[in-house]
Design a protein around this motif. Structure first.
Motif, short mmCIF file in Angstrom:
data_model
loop_
_atom_site.label_atom_id
_atom_site.label_comp_id
_atom_site.label_asym_id
_atom_site.label_seq_id
_atom_site.Cartn_x
_atom_site.Cartn_y
_atom_site.Cartn_z
N MET A 81 27.83 9.99 102.89
CA MET A 81 28.49 10.80 102.08
C MET A 81 28.30 10.52 100.58
O MET A 81 28.21 11.65 99.86
N SER A 82 28.17 9.17 100.08
CA SER A 82 28.04 8.78 98.61
C SER A 82 26.56 9.70 98.24
O SER A 82 26.70 10.12 97.03
N GLU A 83 25.58 9.62 99.27
CA GLU A 83 24.25 10.05 98.55
C GLU A 83 24.45 11.66 98.33
O GLU A 83 23.97 12.23 97.29
N LYS A 84 25.19 12.49 99.12
CA LYS A 84 25.12 13.77 99.00
C LYS A 84 26.31 14.17 97.81
O LYS A 84 25.96 15.06 97.31
N THR A 85 27.11 13.25 97.68
CA THR A 85 28.02 13.63 96.26
C THR A 85 27.24 13.19 95.40
O THR A 85 27.41 14.20 94.15
N ILE A 86 26.36 12.20 94.98
CA ILE A 86 25.47 11.96 93.90
C ILE A 86 24.46 13.26 93.73
O ILE A 86 24.37 13.67 92.72
N ASN A 87 24.00 13.73 94.89
CA ASN A 87 23.10 14.74 94.77
C ASN A 87 23.91 16.25 94.28
O ASN A 87 23.19 16.97 93.45
N ILE A 88 24.94 16.55 94.56
CA ILE A 88 25.82 17.50 94.00
C ILE A 88 25.88 17.34 92.56
O ILE A 88 25.91 18.17 91.77
N ILE A 89 26.63 16.11 92.11
CA ILE A 89 26.80 15.76 90.81
C ILE A 89 25.29 15.97 89.96
O ILE A 89 25.27 16.64 88.94
N THR A 90 24.20 15.56 90.30
CA THR A 90 23.00 15.50 90.02
C THR A 90 22.51 16.99 89.43
O THR A 90 22.26 17.35 88.34
N GLU A 91 22.78 17.70 90.81
CA GLU A 91 22.29 19.18 90.55
C GLU A 91 23.32 20.02 89.71
O GLU A 91 22.75 20.97 88.83
N ALA A 92 24.58 19.60 89.47
CA ALA A 92 25.41 20.23 88.52
C ALA A 92 25.05 20.22 87.14
O ALA A 92 24.96 20.81 86.18
N PHE A 93 24.47 18.77 86.97
CA PHE A 93 24.07 18.32 85.50
C PHE A 93 22.89 19.26 85.27
O PHE A 93 22.72 19.46 84.02
N LYS A 94 22.01 19.40 85.98
CA LYS A 94 20.84 20.12 85.67
C LYS A 94 21.05 21.60 85.11
O LYS A 94 20.18 22.26 84.62
N ALA A 95 22.22 22.17 85.67
CA ALA A 95 22.81 23.52 85.61
C ALA A 95 23.45 23.57 84.18
O ALA A 95 23.94 24.95 83.66
N ILE A 96 23.61 22.58 83.44
CA ILE A 96 24.58 22.71 82.20
C ILE A 96 23.82 22.21 81.16
O ILE A 96 23.20 21.21 81.22
#
Length: 202
Positions: A1-16
């Motif tokens: 789960m941690s890897e998926k959560t990190i990926n969501i955070i990563t992709e969110a930062f790319k968009a802002i």
């Protein structure tokens, strides 16, 4: 789960815009964004401030800060160095440090509060009403904790639409800052003690 959560955070930062402000834009950009996602994730876990929506597609970071007790440790210094070399680069790290010093100066200096640092939703998730559903759940969880602790919530944003959402959520603007690049940063507070007790929807 941690890897998926990190990926969501990563992709969110790319968009802002904050992502470009924090991450050095060079040939290692993708790896740097991933390190940023991991940094935010592990910091949230360390501070017991990681929130996940029930569908696991939304991530929130909000934690308690006690200015009287939360002093920087040697470990924090090492993490800052890792961030500078792995994510931002030294030049950006100096600018980030200066900006963070001003931001932190606008928050309480003698009282505990909750700091809402981050909210992001998996941009690739196509579930029914996923973004608004996840955001509402995260908001409800943070509000519930803030009311149970009797603490106000502070946050800031330089994205106007996010500021409008925070206002809709009951936050009030208590300070505006024109940043060196000419954009505006809004500082917001949810005054828990003067709001009706929040009841999470079942």
């Amino acid at each position: 789960m941690s890897e998926k959560t990190i990926n969501i955070i990563t992709e969110a930062f790319k968009a802002i815009p904050a992502g470009d402000q924090l991450v050095k834009q060079d040939g290692k950009r993708e790896a740097r964004y991933k390190k940023l996602g991991a940094y935010v994730y592990h910091n949230a876990v360390k501070k017991n401030g990681l929130y996940l929506s029930s569908n696991k597609e939304g991530v929130g970071v909000a934690y308690v800060i006690d200015p009287k007790k939360d002093k920087k440790t040697f470990g924090d210094f090492i993490n800052d160095l890792k961030f500078a070399f792995g994510v931002s680069g030294i030049k950006k790290a100096l600018a980030i440090s200066k900006r963070q010093k001003y931001i932190q100066s606008q928050r309480p200096k003698n009282e505990k509060y909750m700091y809402w640092e981050f909210t992001g939703v998996n941009p690739n998730y196509q579930g029914l009403d996923a973004p608004s559903f996840s955001m509402a759940e995260l908001r409800d969880d943070v509000y519930t904790d803030a009311h149970e602790r009797g603490l106000p919530i502070y946050t800031e944003t330089s994205i106007r639409k996010n500021m409008i959402v925070y206002r809709r959520y009951g936050f009030d603007i208590y300070h505006e800052w024109t940043m060196p690049d000419g954009s505006t940063m809004w500082f917001l507070k949810y005054d828990t003690l003067n709001k009706p007790k929040f009841v999470k929807k079942s």
